[in-house]
Design an enzyme around this catalytic site. Structure first.
Site, PDB file in Angstrom:
ATOM      1  N   HIS A 168     -22.769  12.525  53.754  1.00 58.95           N
ATOM      2  CA  HIS A 168     -22.995  13.910  53.099  1.00 58.95           C
ATOM      3  C   HIS A 168     -21.629  14.424  53.041  1.00 58.95           C
ATOM      4  O   HIS A 168     -21.550  15.570  52.220  1.00 58.95           O
ATOM      5  CB  HIS A 168     -23.924  14.610  54.065  1.00 58.95           C
ATOM      6  CG  HIS A 168     -24.704  15.678  53.379  1.00 58.95           C
ATOM      7  ND1 HIS A 168     -24.311  16.297  52.230  1.00 58.95           N
ATOM      8  CD2 HIS A 168     -26.049  16.617  53.779  1.00 58.95           C
ATOM      9  CE1 HIS A 168     -25.391  17.033  51.862  1.00 58.95           C
ATOM     10  NE2 HIS A 168     -26.413  17.054  52.665  1.00 58.95           N
ATOM     11  N   ASP A 212     -32.306   2.856  35.658  1.00 56.42           N
ATOM     12  CA  ASP A 212     -32.769   1.399  35.170  1.00 56.42           C
ATOM     13  C   ASP A 212     -31.406   0.517  35.113  1.00 56.42           C
ATOM     14  O   ASP A 212     -30.523   0.705  34.237  1.00 56.42           O
ATOM     15  CB  ASP A 212     -33.187   1.430  33.670  1.00 56.42           C
ATOM     16  CG  ASP A 212     -33.568   0.186  33.082  1.00 56.42           C
ATOM     17  OD1 ASP A 212     -33.492  -0.737  33.587  1.00 56.42           O
ATOM     18  OD2 ASP A 212     -34.088   0.379  31.901  1.00 56.42           O
TER      19      ASP A 212
END
Length: 453
Positions: free
Chosen positions: A166, A391
């Site tokens: 983070h 994808d």
């Protein structure tokens, strides 16, 4: 089901950027927004079932197909790391990232079942084995700022688990990275040059919002911020709630009022969960506590800065909505409080949020979360970040997941594949969850952990 599924790690390696990071980019300063983030990981899990028919599947060597796909993921990851070079670096205590091409961790594993078994009423205990590191790990323990785990299932389906510190990324930055990585894997990076951000963008946030000296050494304040932000509890349970498009429409209709005639889907889901969580708390305690709903705000759309859309790293803030003991906790009133909270935030920070503002907001949040007299809930929306469009060459993911969040009273929202429905991952203490998950008002709109398949 938990004892039957085994995830076996078969290979671990380090992926370095395809081109060495130039000397002048070897140090990437943290912005004050990065400094204020806890040293922990955010994780994402993408599911790619094998969409080939059973007859063809039986004639395919899954291992060789997996090896081919894994090689493509590694090659494209290496290229992506050249652009996102801080992700391949090492954290230097709350000051900067040493962009020394240390590399990203890459793990390959095999799972002894078909992917549909994991997608049938998903079990967090199994899902956690499919991501590289536990959310509450520190970067020094994990060994890399970015780690990837690719898991092959018996049916030829696979999952890609990504864990990133983070300190270097929020949801927006992770989304930009995944999008770039997938674009490279598809081999069409040249046609998507406007999507691929330039390396210099990493310096923008630190220039606009310089790091503050008070955070430059491991002082107790940073550990306090980490502990108050994470609020890990052994007795917390995370549940997955699914709100399909028709239920979202019904909720919006129910929650609409003269004050907020067109509530957003995030507002109505948040208000419903807030309402039902407060009812569970009151049922257990015998009285109503005041409460606070803390909502993460993506500043890229609210800063007023021309280049804000492309800021990488962390660029988030928070607004708070409150209820008092005497308040009616109805859907319409809670939606109104949420809308009022964001409106007041926008008004207060109309000229943008400074580093000093960010520090004060976090300090206020920390003080709020330390108060036992107030029920504080936190919500992060990952909706509209297009993770379900990733994808890599074998279609878009059928499902995405964040795994279990062990932080007390926290929720992550994400899009369903249709872009309208919402999945919520909500954590409560065990005794509150037992009542919350049986709330009939909640169950009129939410399905509790339905099968994905």
């Amino acid at each position: 089901m938990g004892s039957e599924v085994k995830v076996e790690v078969i290979r671990k390696e380090t992926i370095k950027p395809s081109s060495p990071t130039p000397h002048h980019l070897r140090t990437s300063s943290l912005s004050v927004f990065d400094q204020l983030q806890p040293d922990m990981y955010i994780s994402l899990l993408l599911f790619y079932p094998n969409n080939i028919s059973d007859d063809v599947v039986n004639n395919i060597d899954h291992n060789s197909l997996f090896a081919e796909r894994s090689k493509l993921l590694k090659t494209s990851l290496s290229e992506a790391l050249t652009q996102f070079y801080p992700f391949a670096g090492e954290f230097e205590y709350n000051v900067s990232i040493s962009c020394n091409d240390h590399g990203a961790g890459f793990i390959e594993s095999k799972v002894n079942c078909p992917i549909r078994k994991v997608l049938d009423k998903p079990d967090f205990g199994i899902l956690e084995q499919l991501i590289p590191v536990a959310i509450k790990s520190k970067s020094v323990e994990a060994g890399h700022l970015l780690l990837v785990q690719v898991n092959l299932f018996e049916c030829g389906g696979l999952t890609i688990g990504v864990s990133i510190s983070h300190k270097v990324a929020d949801a927006s930055t992770l989304s930009t990275f995944i999008k770039t990585w997938a674009t490279i894997a598809l081999g069409s990076a040249s046609t998507a040059s406007d999507q691929v951000l330039l390396p210099v963008e990493f310096g923008v946030a630190a220039t606009l919002f310089p790091p503050q000296d008070v955070f430059n050494s491991p002082q107790p304040i940073m550990e306090l911020i980490r502990d108050s932000c994470i609020m890990i509890r052994d007795n917390c349970i995370t549940k997955r709630l699914v709100f399909d498009a028709s239920k979202i429409a019904a909720l919006k209709s129910k929650a609409a009022s003269a004050a907020v005639p067109n509530p957003t889907r995030v507002e109505v889901v948040s208000a419903l969960i807030w309402k039902c969580a407060l009812q569970a708390s009151r049922s257990n305690l015998g009285f109503t506590k005041p409460s606070a709903w803390v909502q993460v705000v993506n500043l890229r759309k609210r800063s007023g800065l021309a280049m804000a859309e492309n800021i990488l790293g962390n660029f988030v803030s928070y607004f708070t909505a409150m209820t008092m003991e005497s308040d009616a906790v109805e859907l319409e009133s809670l939606v109104h409080k949420l809308r009022k909270g964001i409106d007041e935030y926008k008004e207060k920070y109309a000229n943008g949020v400074s580093g000093e503002d960010a520090f004060q907001i976090i300090e206020g949040l920390k003080n709020l979360m330390m108060k036992d007299s107030i029920e504080t809930y936190g919500c992060t929306s990952w909706c509209r970040f297009s993770f379900n469009q990733a994808d890599f060459g074998w279609g878009k993911p059928s499902w995405m997941n964040f795994c279990r969040n062990e932080s007390k009273n926290t929720m992550i929202l994400t899009d369903m594949s249709d872009g309208v429905g919402i999945e919520a991952f909500f954590s409560l203490e065990e005794e509150h969850m037992a009542i919350f998950e049986r709330n009939e008002y909640l169950l009129a709109y939410a399905s509790m952990n339905p099968s994905v398949v």
